[in-house]
Design a protein around this motif. Structure first.
Motif, short mmCIF file in Angstrom:
data_model
loop_
_atom_site.label_atom_id
_atom_site.label_comp_id
_atom_site.label_asym_id
_atom_site.label_seq_id
_atom_site.Cartn_x
_atom_site.Cartn_y
_atom_site.Cartn_z
N ALA A 83 -3.60 -0.50 -5.04
CA ALA A 83 -3.85 0.71 -6.39
C ALA A 83 -5.47 1.13 -6.00
N ALA A 84 -6.50 0.32 -5.28
CA ALA A 84 -7.19 1.29 -5.14
C ALA A 84 -7.35 2.26 -3.84
N ILE A 85 -6.41 1.70 -3.68
CA ILE A 85 -6.70 2.30 -1.78
C ILE A 85 -5.58 3.81 -2.23
N ALA A 86 -4.56 4.09 -2.42
CA ALA A 86 -3.54 4.54 -3.07
C ALA A 86 -5.07 5.29 -3.97
N LEU A 87 -5.36 5.37 -4.96
CA LEU A 87 -6.55 6.41 -5.40
C LEU A 87 -7.61 6.48 -4.79
N ALA A 128 -5.32 9.35 -2.93
CA ALA A 128 -5.03 10.64 -3.13
C ALA A 128 -6.00 12.22 -3.21
N THR A 129 -7.29 10.44 -4.20
CA THR A 129 -8.30 11.72 -4.25
C THR A 129 -9.02 12.67 -2.19
N ALA A 130 -8.53 11.80 -1.73
CA ALA A 130 -9.42 12.57 -0.54
C ALA A 130 -8.01 13.76 -0.50
N MET A 131 -6.94 13.61 -0.83
CA MET A 131 -6.07 14.44 -0.31
C MET A 131 -6.17 15.66 -1.25
N ILE A 132 -6.22 15.71 -2.15
CA ILE A 132 -5.92 17.07 -3.41
C ILE A 132 -7.90 17.17 -3.92
N SER A 133 -8.49 16.99 -3.08
CA SER A 133 -9.99 17.65 -2.21
C SER A 133 -10.00 19.46 -2.19
N PRO A 134 -10.84 19.67 -2.42
CA PRO A 134 -11.10 21.05 -1.66
C PRO A 134 -10.99 21.49 0.33
N VAL A 175 0.62 -0.83 -0.20
CA VAL A 175 -0.34 0.44 0.22
C VAL A 175 0.92 1.40 -0.18
N GLY A 176 1.85 1.19 0.76
CA GLY A 176 2.67 3.10 0.73
C GLY A 176 3.87 2.99 -0.53
N ARG A 177 4.01 1.40 -1.59
CA ARG A 177 4.36 1.77 -2.51
C ARG A 177 3.10 2.11 -3.80
N ALA A 178 2.23 1.48 -3.43
CA ALA A 178 1.36 2.51 -4.32
C ALA A 178 0.83 3.93 -3.91
N ILE A 179 1.03 4.38 -2.97
CA ILE A 179 0.21 5.73 -2.29
C ILE A 179 1.22 6.42 -2.81
N VAL A 180 2.95 5.75 -3.14
CA VAL A 180 4.23 6.82 -3.34
C VAL A 180 3.40 7.03 -4.97
N HIS A 181 3.53 5.75 -5.63
CA HIS A 181 3.35 5.88 -7.43
C HIS A 181 2.83 6.97 -7.51
N VAL A 182 1.53 6.48 -7.16
CA VAL A 182 0.02 7.55 -7.48
C VAL A 182 0.47 9.72 -7.01
N MET A 183 1.24 9.83 -5.52
CA MET A 183 1.42 10.83 -5.32
C MET A 183 2.31 11.39 -5.80
N GLY A 208 -9.10 4.88 2.38
CA GLY A 208 -9.04 4.59 1.46
C GLY A 208 -10.67 5.01 0.61
N ASP A 209 -11.22 4.11 -0.36
CA ASP A 209 -12.75 4.64 -0.63
C ASP A 209 -13.34 2.84 -0.46
#
Length: 246
Positions: free
Chosen positions: A223-227, A230-236, A103-111, A214-215
């Motif tokens: 990869a789904a957790i990472a998405l 990431a989506t939540a972290m870049i939200s307004p 999961v850490g690798r997946a999140i870094v890959h996305v972020m 995650g969602d």
């Protein structure tokens, strides 16, 4: 004379491809960055190269995307062209990630490709990290590293050990931070809340850590957790993670 033109979106209204502050750099034979593509970007690049040819230093123009360019966005953007040899550095958010597993690798890959975050990646062994340009820290006791994090950092706890996870939660709650998220089930978080309370943290403090992360609609694949994260972290709302995630 500088041989490149910086294009900056200085103002937006309505539906537009990119937000204010977005930049690109136009050279005679290549570009860096993007202001959203399409006809807007193509014509902005042409204007920049004309400025390079005729020696102009600066230009500002407001462009209605629909009528002027035939784009379907329907909004308008104000662009500024100026001679510069680099893009302006944007403010970044410090993001500290603990754990270099799947999961850490997946999140870094996305972020990592996102320009908004400065990532520090922490784990107990150097060989757990893949090849990366992200800043990595090796610590036998990752909780001891927390005191070195900026007080406005976002934290994501994703280690292989519940004991390490708990120690990190305790350390983060004992240190100023922006947001924090912990991977795990609702059952794990119930246990952690009790143990963190026993360590002296109030329920209001403990509630600042979101768990699970995650969602749930995306699933539990790394990869789904990472998405979802990431989506939540870049939200307004600038949330680190979804409180209801699974």
């Amino acid at each position: 004379m500088t041989d490149s033109i910086r294009i900056t979106i200085t103002k937006t209204a309505g539906s537009v491809p990119r937000e204010a502050g977005t930049q690109m750099l136009v050279h005679a034979d290549h570009i860096e960055g993007t202001i959203g593509g399409g006809t807007l970007e193509w014509e902005a690049m042409a204007e920049a190269r004309q400025m390079l040819a005729d020696g102009r230093e600066t230009l500002t123009r407001t462009i209605p995307l629909g009528p002027a360019l035939g784009q379907c966005c329907g909004g308008s953007v104000t662009l500024t062209w100026d001679r510069a040899d680099m893009l302006t550095a944007s403010p970044v958010r410090p993001l500290w990630i603990y754990g270099a597993g799947h999961v850490g690798r997946a999140i870094v890959h996305v972020m990592d490709p996102l320009p908004d975050f400065d990532i520090t990646w922490v784990d107990t062994h150097a060989d757990r990290f893949p090849e990366t340009e992200v800043t990595t820290l090796v610590a036998k006791d990752p909780a001891q590293i927390v005191k070195h994090a900026p007080t406005d950092a976002d934290h994501l706890i994703l280690t292989y050990s519940h004991d390490i996870d708990l120690a990190l939660c305790h350390a983060i709650l004992s240190h100023d931070f922006h947001t924090a998220g912990l991977i795990g089930s609702a059952t794990k978080w119930t246990r952690f809340r009790k143990r963190l309370a026993a360590l002296g943290h109030t329920s209001e403090q403990i509630a600042r850590i979101a768990c699970p992360i995650g969602d749930p609609l995306l699933g539990k694949h790394p990869a789904a957790i990472a998405l979802g994260v990431a989506t939540a972290m870049i939200s307004p709302q600038n949330r680190a993670i979804k409180d209801h995630a699974g």
